[in-house]
Design an enzyme around this catalytic site. Structure first.
Site, PDB file in Angstrom:
ATOM      1  CG  ASP A   9      -1.633   1.280   1.298  1.00 43.09           C
ATOM      2  OD1 ASP A   9      -2.467   1.571   0.542  1.00 43.09           O
ATOM      3  OD2 ASP A   9      -1.409   1.867   2.309  1.00 43.09           O
ATOM      4  CG  ASP A  11      -1.567   7.744   0.412  1.00 42.50           C
ATOM      5  OD1 ASP A  11      -2.650   7.890  -0.309  1.00 42.50           O
ATOM      6  OD2 ASP A  11      -0.639   8.379   0.114  1.00 42.50           O
ATOM      7  CE  LYS A 151      -5.558  -0.343  -1.393  1.00 44.21           C
ATOM      8  NZ  LYS A 151      -4.429  -0.014  -0.442  1.00 44.21           N
ATOM      9  CG  ASP A 174      -2.619   2.483   6.033  1.00 43.72           C
ATOM     10  OD1 ASP A 174      -2.975   3.453   6.772  1.00 43.72           O
ATOM     11  OD2 ASP A 174      -2.277   2.139   5.043  1.00 43.72           O
TER      12      ASP A 174
HETATM   13  O1  LIG Z   1      -6.211   6.873  -1.774  1.00 49.29           O
HETATM   14  C1  LIG Z   1      -6.442   6.417  -0.344  1.00 49.29           C
HETATM   15  O2  LIG Z   1      -7.446   6.523  -0.039  1.00 49.29           O
HETATM   16  C2  LIG Z   1      -5.211   6.188   0.361  1.00 49.29           C
HETATM   17  O3  LIG Z   1      -4.582   5.550  -0.578  1.00 49.29           O
HETATM   18  P1  LIG Z   1      -3.863   4.272   0.021  1.00 49.29           P
HETATM   19  O4  LIG Z   1      -4.515   3.092  -0.679  1.00 49.29           O
HETATM   20  O5  LIG Z   1      -2.334   4.109  -0.848  1.00 49.29           O
HETATM   21  O6  LIG Z   1      -3.586   3.920   1.535  1.00 49.29           O
HETATM   22 MG   LIG Z   2      -3.142   3.262   3.028  1.00 49.02          MG
END
Ligand SMILES: O=C(O)COP(=O)(O)O
Ligand SMILES: [Mg+2]
Length: 224
Positions: A9, A11, A151, A174
């Site tokens: 992942d 963020d 995902k 996360d």
């Molecule tokens: O775009 C988002 O909601 C957060 O992105 P992520 O899936 O990289 O945590």
């Molecule tokens: Mg994330």
């Protein structure tokens, strides 16, 4: 079991902390080391394809990209749509009905769209149900997409394209939107500051948070 692919992942996982948009450079260094040892690294994120493809190219990863929260897969020059496209009118109806702010990336998206604040209300769930739309929140953004969304669908497509078995795959994340990805992987890793519901599906919860946790995991993997 030998890990051949790492699904990470972005963020809250490759960043300094959850809520941060600063890449943790030691995490990137560690992933580069994994790539040098023949382990393919894939980015799996709610972010848009252009953002992730740019990062992927410059970071020098080779395991592919799952963008738009699972709805678009990229590998070696080929793009694979995974979800039904969402009509713009529906995106605007959702935004206006719930008085949300659109992500700046929405103009570069086709299947999954991001909004803030990242809180899902019962009324939103009801609206999504009626419209046949998937709705999820990563804690960074609220996502609506065409079906199936999430995902898991994108990761299944990427692993099929890569021709790897899920037991040879590690996934690290996360937030709640990473649950589907971890459930597919053989090695399921949560960073120390992950959502509790992600830790419940993980078979490893790291000592360190976000990008520091990624470095901790890669060091353990490449030390063996
Ligand atoms: O775009 C988002 O909601 C957060 O992105 P992520 O899936 O990289 O945590
Ligand atoms: Mg994330």
């Amino acid at each position: 079991m030998k890990v051949r692919v790492i699904l990470t992942d972005l963020d809250g996982t490759l960043t300094e902390d959850r809520g941060s948009y600063l890449l943790n450079l030691e995490a990137i260094e560690a992933l580069r080391k994994a790539e040098a040892k023949g382990i393919k690294v894939a980015l799996v994120s709610g972010n848009s394809y252009p953002v992730l493809r740019g990062l992927y190219n410059y970071l020098g990863f080779s395991g592919g990209v799952v963008a738009e929260n699972g709805c678009l897969v990229y590998y070696q020059g080929n793009i694979f749509p995974v979800c039904t496209p969402l009509p713009k009118v529906l995106v605007e109806e959702f935004r206006d009905k719930f008085k949300l702010k659109e992500s700046w990336q929405n103009e570069y998206r086709r299947y999954d769209f991001g909004f803030t604040p990242p809180v899902i209300t019962d009324d939103m769930r009801k609206w999504a149900e009626e419209k046949g739309v998937s709705i999820q929140s990563s804690g960074y953004a609220l996502h609506i997409s065409g079906r199936p969304g999430g995902k898991g669908a994108g990761v299944k497509k990427l692993l099929n394209v890569l021709g790897v078995k899920s037991e040879d795959v590690a996934a690290i994340g996360d937030s709640a939107t990473d649950i589907e990805m971890l459930e597919i992987a053989g090695v399921r890793v949560a960073v120390a500051n992950a959502d509790e519901n992600l830790k419940r599906v993980a078979n490893f919860t790291l000592k360190l948070k976000s990008g520091d946790g990624v470095k901790e995991f890669i060091d353990s993997l490449t030390r063996e």
